[in-house]
Design a protein around this motif. Structure first.
Motif, PDB file in Angstrom:
ATOM      1  N   TYR A  33       8.183  -2.889  -1.310  1.00 30.25           N
ATOM      2  CA  TYR A  33       7.562  -2.278  -2.480  1.00 30.25           C
ATOM      3  C   TYR A  33       8.125  -0.888  -2.741  1.00 30.25           C
ATOM      4  O   TYR A  33       8.357  -0.504  -3.880  1.00 30.25           O
ATOM      5  N   LYS A  73      -0.488  -3.697   0.678  1.00 34.23           N
ATOM      6  CA  LYS A  73      -0.015  -3.967  -0.688  1.00 34.23           C
ATOM      7  C   LYS A  73      -0.703  -3.022  -1.669  1.00 34.23           C
ATOM      8  O   LYS A  73      -0.050  -2.383  -2.500  1.00 34.23           O
ATOM      9  N   CYS A  76       0.498   0.542  -1.316  1.00 32.68           N
ATOM     10  CA  CYS A  76       1.834   0.678  -1.902  1.00 32.68           C
ATOM     11  C   CYS A  76       1.747   0.776  -3.422  1.00 32.68           C
ATOM     12  O   CYS A  76       2.397   1.634  -4.040  1.00 32.68           O
ATOM     13  N   LEU A  77       0.958  -0.105  -4.017  1.00 34.27           N
ATOM     14  CA  LEU A  77       0.816  -0.088  -5.472  1.00 34.27           C
ATOM     15  C   LEU A  77       0.186   1.217  -5.944  1.00 34.27           C
ATOM     16  O   LEU A  77       0.610   1.789  -6.957  1.00 34.27           O
ATOM     17  N   TYR A  99       5.781  -6.083  -9.219  1.00 33.50           N
ATOM     18  CA  TYR A  99       5.273  -5.950  -7.852  1.00 33.50           C
ATOM     19  C   TYR A  99       3.830  -6.435  -7.725  1.00 33.50           C
ATOM     20  O   TYR A  99       3.395  -6.805  -6.657  1.00 33.50           O
ATOM     21  N   GLU A 100       3.084  -6.378  -8.812  1.00 29.29           N
ATOM     22  CA  GLU A 100       1.671  -6.741  -8.752  1.00 29.29           C
ATOM     23  C   GLU A 100       1.431  -8.241  -8.839  1.00 29.29           C
ATOM     24  O   GLU A 100       0.322  -8.695  -8.647  1.00 29.29           O
ATOM     25  N   TYR A 105       4.197 -11.114  -4.123  1.00 29.49           N
ATOM     26  CA  TYR A 105       3.459 -10.968  -2.858  1.00 29.49           C
ATOM     27  C   TYR A 105       3.743 -12.152  -1.934  1.00 29.49           C
ATOM     28  O   TYR A 105       4.037 -11.973  -0.760  1.00 29.49           O
ATOM     29  N   GLU A 108       7.484 -12.200  -0.703  1.00 29.53           N
ATOM     30  CA  GLU A 108       7.703 -11.189   0.334  1.00 29.53           C
ATOM     31  C   GLU A 108       7.077 -11.635   1.648  1.00 29.53           C
ATOM     32  O   GLU A 108       7.629 -11.388   2.720  1.00 29.53           O
TER      33      GLU A 108
END
Length: 177
Positions: A33, A73, A76-77, A99-100, A105, A108
């Motif tokens: 991320y 997660k 990171c966001l 990324y969201e 997710y 990864e």
């Protein structure tokens, strides 16, 4: 009416074991991320500290693992959304939206799990063969590996050949074809 689930509380020993098993994987996960290993490590450490300070209870160990991945997660966001990141990294909202997604997710997660399985297989190799394979994965040439390990190029090739044979045996279950 369902009975109350028994909760899994982390004591010092179980917390340490969970940290030792998850920390490297979570750092790789966070790095995907953030693209900065130091910040990724900080994020993961912050999550572990928060869990310890808040004395969070889990349903079981799998629930704990899932919780840590989701917490990392989200952290990171949040970092990517933060003003500090936008100023220093030229924030692009389109990247953050990618990324969201659940697809990012999950993909990864697959990469991390596969990396973990491969690393465990490499650790089963004889020491020199494992060193040769790890250096090879890091894009070292046979000459560079030979220099680094003070062995001949032919020995590097022999180690690779034997290691690949063993790894195919260890990782044969991954063959989907």
């Amino acid at each position: 009416m369902r009975g109350k689930r028994k909760e899994f509380k982390l004591n010092n020993k179980s917390y340490k074991q969970l940290f030792e098993s998850l920390y490297p994987e979570l750092c790789v996960f966070a790095y995907k991320y953030l693209s900065d290993l130091d910040i990724a490590k900080d994020v993961v450490q912050e999550v572990f500290v928060k869990v310890w300070e808040d004395d969070i209870a889990f349903h079981n160990e799998n629930h704990a693992t899932g919780f840590f991945y989701k917490a990392v997660k989200n952290k990171c966001l949040n970092y990517l959304k933060s003003k500090q990141y936008r100023v220093t990294e030229r924030y692009e909202p389109a990247n953050l939206e990618a990324y969201e997604t659940g697809q990012f997710y999950m993909s990864e997660g697959v990469v991390i799990e596969t990396t973990t399985v491969i690393n465990k297989a490499i650790s089963k190799l004889p020491e020199k063969a494992a060193q040769v394979i790890r250096l090879s994965i890091e894009d070292y040439s046979n000459n560079e590996i030979a220099d680094q390990l003070s062995i001949s190029i032919n020995t590097v090739k022999d180690h690779k050949k034997a290691a690949y044979r063993k790894l195919r045996g260890f990782l044969g279950f991954l063959n989907m074809g």
